[in-house]
Write a protein that holds these residues in place. Structure first.
Motif, short mmCIF file in Angstrom:
data_model
loop_
_atom_site.label_atom_id
_atom_site.label_comp_id
_atom_site.label_asym_id
_atom_site.label_seq_id
_atom_site.Cartn_x
_atom_site.Cartn_y
_atom_site.Cartn_z
N MET A 86 73.82 44.03 104.10
CA MET A 86 73.87 45.08 102.64
C MET A 86 74.28 46.46 103.10
SD MET A 86 72.51 42.13 101.21
CE MET A 86 73.43 41.54 102.62
N SER A 87 75.82 47.33 101.98
CA SER A 87 75.73 48.13 102.52
C SER A 87 75.93 48.54 100.55
CB SER A 87 76.41 48.44 103.21
OG SER A 87 77.35 49.59 102.85
N PRO A 88 75.71 50.11 100.85
CA PRO A 88 75.94 50.75 98.76
C PRO A 88 77.58 50.06 98.60
CG PRO A 88 74.63 52.11 99.68
CD PRO A 88 74.76 51.23 100.99
N TYR A 114 66.63 53.79 105.56
CA TYR A 114 67.34 55.04 106.33
C TYR A 114 68.44 55.21 105.68
CZ TYR A 114 62.53 54.10 109.34
OH TYR A 114 62.31 52.86 109.99
N GLU A 115 69.03 56.52 106.53
CA GLU A 115 69.89 56.68 105.56
C GLU A 115 71.26 55.78 105.16
OE1 GLU A 115 71.81 59.19 103.59
OE2 GLU A 115 69.53 59.04 103.44
N VAL A 130 77.91 44.00 101.47
CA VAL A 130 77.77 43.82 100.25
C VAL A 130 77.01 44.60 99.32
CG1 VAL A 130 77.39 41.77 98.96
CG2 VAL A 130 78.43 41.28 100.34
N SER A 131 77.28 44.01 98.77
CA SER A 131 76.48 45.78 97.23
C SER A 131 75.83 45.38 96.30
CB SER A 131 76.92 47.34 97.02
OG SER A 131 76.54 47.48 96.24
N LEU A 132 74.74 45.89 95.65
CA LEU A 132 74.46 44.78 94.20
C LEU A 132 74.80 45.40 93.28
CD1 LEU A 132 72.92 42.31 94.31
CD2 LEU A 132 70.89 43.43 93.69
N GLY A 133 75.62 46.94 93.25
CA GLY A 133 75.77 47.70 91.61
C GLY A 133 76.02 49.07 92.87
N PHE A 135 73.76 51.61 92.78
CA PHE A 135 72.70 52.56 92.46
C PHE A 135 72.27 52.91 93.54
CE2 PHE A 135 70.73 48.67 92.52
CZ PHE A 135 71.81 47.21 91.84
N VAL A 136 71.06 53.05 93.79
CA VAL A 136 70.45 53.32 95.29
C VAL A 136 68.83 52.48 95.58
CG1 VAL A 136 69.76 55.66 96.84
CG2 VAL A 136 72.01 55.59 95.37
N THR A 137 68.83 52.13 96.08
CA THR A 137 67.62 51.59 96.25
C THR A 137 66.89 51.75 97.99
OG1 THR A 137 68.48 49.70 97.90
CG2 THR A 137 68.83 48.97 95.36
N SER A 138 66.27 51.67 97.97
CA SER A 138 65.16 52.48 99.17
C SER A 138 65.93 51.12 100.72
CB SER A 138 63.70 52.87 99.02
OG SER A 138 63.48 51.68 98.48
N GLY A 139 66.03 50.41 101.01
CA GLY A 139 66.85 49.76 101.49
C GLY A 139 67.32 48.38 101.66
N GLY A 140 68.11 47.47 101.72
CA GLY A 140 68.72 46.54 101.78
C GLY A 140 68.43 45.12 101.78
N PRO A 143 67.97 43.93 97.95
CA PRO A 143 69.65 43.90 97.34
C PRO A 143 69.18 42.05 97.98
CG PRO A 143 69.44 45.81 97.61
CD PRO A 143 68.34 45.77 98.01
C1 9D3 Z 1 73.75 59.48 99.61
C2 9D3 Z 1 73.14 59.07 100.38
N1 9D3 Z 1 71.75 58.23 100.57
C3 9D3 Z 1 71.75 58.16 99.42
C4 9D3 Z 1 70.20 59.13 99.40
C5 9D3 Z 1 73.29 56.55 100.81
C6 9D3 Z 1 72.73 55.25 101.10
C7 9D3 Z 1 71.50 55.36 102.46
C8 9D3 Z 1 70.77 53.88 102.82
C9 9D3 Z 1 71.78 55.00 99.27
C10 9D3 Z 1 71.59 53.88 99.79
C11 9D3 Z 1 70.44 53.11 100.95
C12 9D3 Z 1 69.70 51.74 101.25
N2 9D3 Z 1 70.42 50.83 99.90
C13 9D3 Z 1 71.15 50.49 100.37
O1 9D3 Z 1 70.96 50.02 101.80
C14 9D3 Z 1 71.52 48.79 99.91
C15 9D3 Z 1 71.90 49.10 98.11
C16 9D3 Z 1 71.85 50.51 97.39
O2 9D3 Z 1 71.18 51.12 98.00
N3 9D3 Z 1 72.49 49.87 96.02
C17 9D3 Z 1 72.52 48.71 95.49
N4 9D3 Z 1 73.25 47.70 96.14
C18 9D3 Z 1 72.52 47.78 97.96
S1 9D3 Z 1 72.99 46.87 100.08
C19 9D3 Z 1 72.13 47.40 100.02
#
Ligand code: 9D3
Length: 250
Positions: A86-88, A114-115, A130-133, A135-140, A143
């Motif tokens: 799971m990753s943005p 975390y980061e 894979v990302s959900l879209g 926007f920023v969630t606090s973890g995977g 998603p």
């Molecule tokens: C720009 C620096 N960070 C944001 C303060 C990057 C970041 C780190 C960790 C952004 C999001 C996350 C945690 N989110 C996910 O790992 C994630 C996610 C998401 O944030 N949005 C949409 N899909 C997903 S899938 C995993």
């Protein structure tokens, strides 16, 4: 479908998936769930799962070793699984990917907190991100839960009627039509009379027109991907004409 998650919040994952349609799939064994907490695979007294980023900057990065051991445990249960992180930064999840996941026998989801995760783990252990879209969630975890939910309800025999899955919005690239139930008259408004008429051909026509109209109004990006047949184009043209009459011609 057998699913394993690497997650620092296994209770969040298990609790969420006990409910509703997915909960029933779990009870029936149509879905199998295994959680592996990297914290359980630490070796120091503090059970450390993260550390400061090389190069400086805010936040913490998930350590390779606890993730590697958790992944090893997951692979011993699901030896043929693809590893999805799971990753943005990942490919955008959509209904087509939900359909694909619903046909897979085994999937391992890696949920970051975390980061993020040490890139060396991602580069060498992860098959797809894979990302959900955007926007920023606090973890995977949330998603991943969303993706598991979307895939599980598409598996044969999970929904009461497989028709519900087939009729989903997006299955044919347009938005769903509005729905109404009793009472037919209410202080908030009346149910559109056509739905009370018993004329099923007319009802199907009205619903299709509402779907096309809503897609034209709210999701022109979806409409642009379609080539409408003559019947659909006529329904949409009538919707647009009525909409322009109602709002005045600009
Ligand atoms: C720009 C620096 N960070 C944001 C303060 C990057 C970041 C780190 C960790 C952004 C999001 C996350 C945690 N989110 C996910 O790992 C994630 C996610 C998401 O944030 N949005 C949409 N899909 C997903 S899938 C995993």
């Amino acid at each position: 479908m057998k699913v394993a998650l690497l997650t620092l919040f296994p209770d969040l994952v298990r609790q969420t998936l006990t409910m509703g349609v997915v909960g029933r799939a779990l009870e029936r064994g149509q879905l199998q769930l295994h959680c592996f907490n990297p914290r359980d695979y630490t070796t120091d007294n503090y059970r450390t799962v993260d550390d400061r980023p090389f190069g400086g900057g805010p936040g913490m990065v998930m350590l390779i070793e606890p993730l590697m051991r958790a992944l090893g445990a997951a692979r011993s249960v699901l030896p043929d699984a693809r590893v999805v992180s799971m990753s943005p930064q990942g490919r955008r999840f959509d209904q087509a990917l939900a359909i694909e996941y619903s046909t897979r026998a085994e999937i391992i989801f890696v949920c970051g907190r975390y980061e993020g995760i040490d890139q060396r783990f991602v580069d060498t252990q992860v098959d797809e991100e894979v990302s959900l879209g955007d926007f920023v969630t606090s973890g995977g975890e949330l998603p991943a839960l969303t993706m598991i939910d979307a895939a599980t309800r598409l598996m044969p025999g999970v929904l009461h009627t497989d028709q519900s899955a087939l009729e989903d919005s997006f299955m044919d690239g347009v938005l769903d039509c509005p729905h109404y139930t009793r009472p037919p008259q209410h202080p908030l408004g009346d149910v559109p009379p056509i739905l009370l008429s018993g004329n099923h051909a007319e009802i199907a026509r009205w619903r299709r027109q509402q779907s096309l109209g809503a897609t034209w109004l709210r999701r022109p990006d979806l409409l642009a991907k379609l080539t409408l047949n003559k019947r659909d184009q006529t329904l949409l043209d009538a919707f647009i004409a009525a909409h322009r009459d109602k709002n005045g011609v600009q």
